[in-house]
Design a protein around this motif. Sequence first.
Motif, PDB file in Angstrom:
ATOM      1  N   VAL A  17      -6.524  26.359  68.467  1.00 29.80           N
ATOM      2  CA  VAL A  17      -5.241  26.127  69.394  1.00 29.80           C
ATOM      3  C   VAL A  17      -5.291  27.405  70.505  1.00 29.80           C
ATOM      4  O   VAL A  17      -4.750  27.401  71.417  1.00 29.80           O
ATOM      5  CB  VAL A  17      -4.005  25.971  68.331  1.00 29.80           C
ATOM      6  CG1 VAL A  17      -2.653  26.125  69.186  1.00 29.80           C
ATOM      7  CG2 VAL A  17      -4.076  24.813  67.639  1.00 29.80           C
ATOM      8  N   GLN A  18      -5.520  28.703  69.623  1.00 31.87           N
ATOM      9  CA  GLN A  18      -5.464  29.830  70.477  1.00 31.87           C
ATOM     10  C   GLN A  18      -6.528  29.815  71.709  1.00 31.87           C
ATOM     11  O   GLN A  18      -5.842  30.131  73.028  1.00 31.87           O
ATOM     12  CB  GLN A  18      -5.666  30.913  69.650  1.00 31.87           C
ATOM     13  CG  GLN A  18      -5.418  32.378  70.158  1.00 31.87           C
ATOM     14  CD  GLN A  18      -5.673  33.547  69.541  1.00 31.87           C
ATOM     15  OE1 GLN A  18      -6.360  33.582  68.585  1.00 31.87           O
ATOM     16  NE2 GLN A  18      -5.055  34.695  69.944  1.00 31.87           N
ATOM     17  N   LEU A  57      -4.848  27.514  74.444  1.00 31.78           N
ATOM     18  CA  LEU A  57      -3.721  28.103  74.913  1.00 31.78           C
ATOM     19  C   LEU A  57      -4.104  29.177  75.779  1.00 31.78           C
ATOM     20  O   LEU A  57      -3.451  29.545  76.855  1.00 31.78           O
ATOM     21  CB  LEU A  57      -2.763  29.142  73.819  1.00 31.78           C
ATOM     22  CG  LEU A  57      -1.928  27.993  73.131  1.00 31.78           C
ATOM     23  CD1 LEU A  57      -1.524  28.812  71.809  1.00 31.78           C
ATOM     24  CD2 LEU A  57      -1.008  27.525  73.967  1.00 31.78           C
ATOM     25  N   ALA A  68       1.102  21.008  67.945  1.00 34.55           N
ATOM     26  CA  ALA A  68       0.947  21.320  69.341  1.00 34.55           C
ATOM     27  C   ALA A  68       2.163  20.743  70.124  1.00 34.55           C
ATOM     28  O   ALA A  68       2.347  21.427  71.310  1.00 34.55           O
ATOM     29  CB  ALA A  68      -0.061  20.250  70.020  1.00 34.55           C
ATOM     30  N   HIS A 114       5.387  22.481  70.383  1.00 36.48           N
ATOM     31  CA  HIS A 114       6.049  23.066  70.783  1.00 36.48           C
ATOM     32  C   HIS A 114       5.328  23.781  72.163  1.00 36.48           C
ATOM     33  O   HIS A 114       5.979  23.884  73.150  1.00 36.48           O
ATOM     34  CB  HIS A 114       6.006  24.404  69.754  1.00 36.48           C
ATOM     35  CG  HIS A 114       6.470  25.884  70.628  1.00 36.48           C
ATOM     36  ND1 HIS A 114       7.907  26.130  70.712  1.00 36.48           N
ATOM     37  CD2 HIS A 114       5.907  26.852  70.974  1.00 36.48           C
ATOM     38  CE1 HIS A 114       8.175  27.099  71.346  1.00 36.48           C
ATOM     39  NE2 HIS A 114       6.823  27.793  71.605  1.00 36.48           N
ATOM     40  N   TRP A 115       3.896  23.947  71.943  1.00 34.86           N
ATOM     41  CA  TRP A 115       3.245  24.276  73.066  1.00 34.86           C
ATOM     42  C   TRP A 115       3.226  23.286  74.200  1.00 34.86           C
ATOM     43  O   TRP A 115       3.180  23.561  75.542  1.00 34.86           O
ATOM     44  CB  TRP A 115       1.944  24.754  72.753  1.00 34.86           C
ATOM     45  CG  TRP A 115       2.042  25.650  71.773  1.00 34.86           C
ATOM     46  CD1 TRP A 115       1.409  25.611  70.398  1.00 34.86           C
ATOM     47  CD2 TRP A 115       2.446  27.052  71.984  1.00 34.86           C
ATOM     48  NE1 TRP A 115       1.685  26.856  69.994  1.00 34.86           N
ATOM     49  CE2 TRP A 115       2.468  27.788  70.678  1.00 34.86           C
ATOM     50  CE3 TRP A 115       2.815  27.638  73.163  1.00 34.86           C
ATOM     51  CZ2 TRP A 115       2.655  29.007  70.550  1.00 34.86           C
ATOM     52  CZ3 TRP A 115       3.188  29.150  72.765  1.00 34.86           C
ATOM     53  CH2 TRP A 115       3.021  29.614  71.640  1.00 34.86           C
ATOM     54  N   THR A 166       6.780  23.734  76.058  1.00 38.05           N
ATOM     55  CA  THR A 166       6.800  24.771  76.980  1.00 38.05           C
ATOM     56  C   THR A 166       5.841  24.765  78.045  1.00 38.05           C
ATOM     57  O   THR A 166       5.980  25.596  79.166  1.00 38.05           O
ATOM     58  CB  THR A 166       6.446  26.011  76.086  1.00 38.05           C
ATOM     59  OG1 THR A 166       5.076  26.103  75.871  1.00 38.05           O
ATOM     60  CG2 THR A 166       7.432  26.353  74.934  1.00 38.05           C
ATOM     61  N   ALA A 204       2.656  25.380  77.849  1.00 33.87           N
ATOM     62  CA  ALA A 204       1.557  26.098  77.575  1.00 33.87           C
ATOM     63  C   ALA A 204       0.307  25.397  77.287  1.00 33.87           C
ATOM     64  O   ALA A 204      -1.055  25.591  77.596  1.00 33.87           O
ATOM     65  CB  ALA A 204       1.677  27.111  76.422  1.00 33.87           C
ATOM     66  N   LEU A 205       0.579  24.171  76.888  1.00 35.94           N
ATOM     67  CA  LEU A 205      -0.461  23.093  76.678  1.00 35.94           C
ATOM     68  C   LEU A 205      -0.185  21.854  77.319  1.00 35.94           C
ATOM     69  O   LEU A 205       0.958  21.465  77.345  1.00 35.94           O
ATOM     70  CB  LEU A 205      -0.738  22.638  75.155  1.00 35.94           C
ATOM     71  CG  LEU A 205      -1.338  23.982  74.235  1.00 35.94           C
ATOM     72  CD1 LEU A 205      -1.487  23.364  72.775  1.00 35.94           C
ATOM     73  CD2 LEU A 205      -2.789  24.218  74.719  1.00 35.94           C
TER      74      LEU A 205
END
Length: 96
Positions: A10-11, A14, A27, A29-30, A33, A35-36
């Motif tokens: 995941v990092q 990101l 996933a 949340h990302w 936002t 970010a993903l």
Amino acid sequence: MSFSDYAVVVQAALLGQGIALGWLTVAAHWLLTGALVPASETLSTTRRLCELVHPHDRSIRPVVSEIRDWIIEQMRSDMAAIDRLYPRLRLMPASY
């Protein structure tokens, strides 16, 4: 690439270093936002489940029911928000 830990996968995603197949619970949340972003309009699903179990000879304690209900509500909320942001994924059933 080969990673020893899913968090590293995941990092890497990101940081823009690839695509990560991810569980929605990880996933969401990302995705929300930005970010993903979805790499495809096609979802892949598994048969993995989150189950809270209890002894059959005892009733479920109220705190367990509360945790279960909280998990369900959070998942529904995340799914609805992602569905609004990425409607082409068709994450939510039409009847929901």
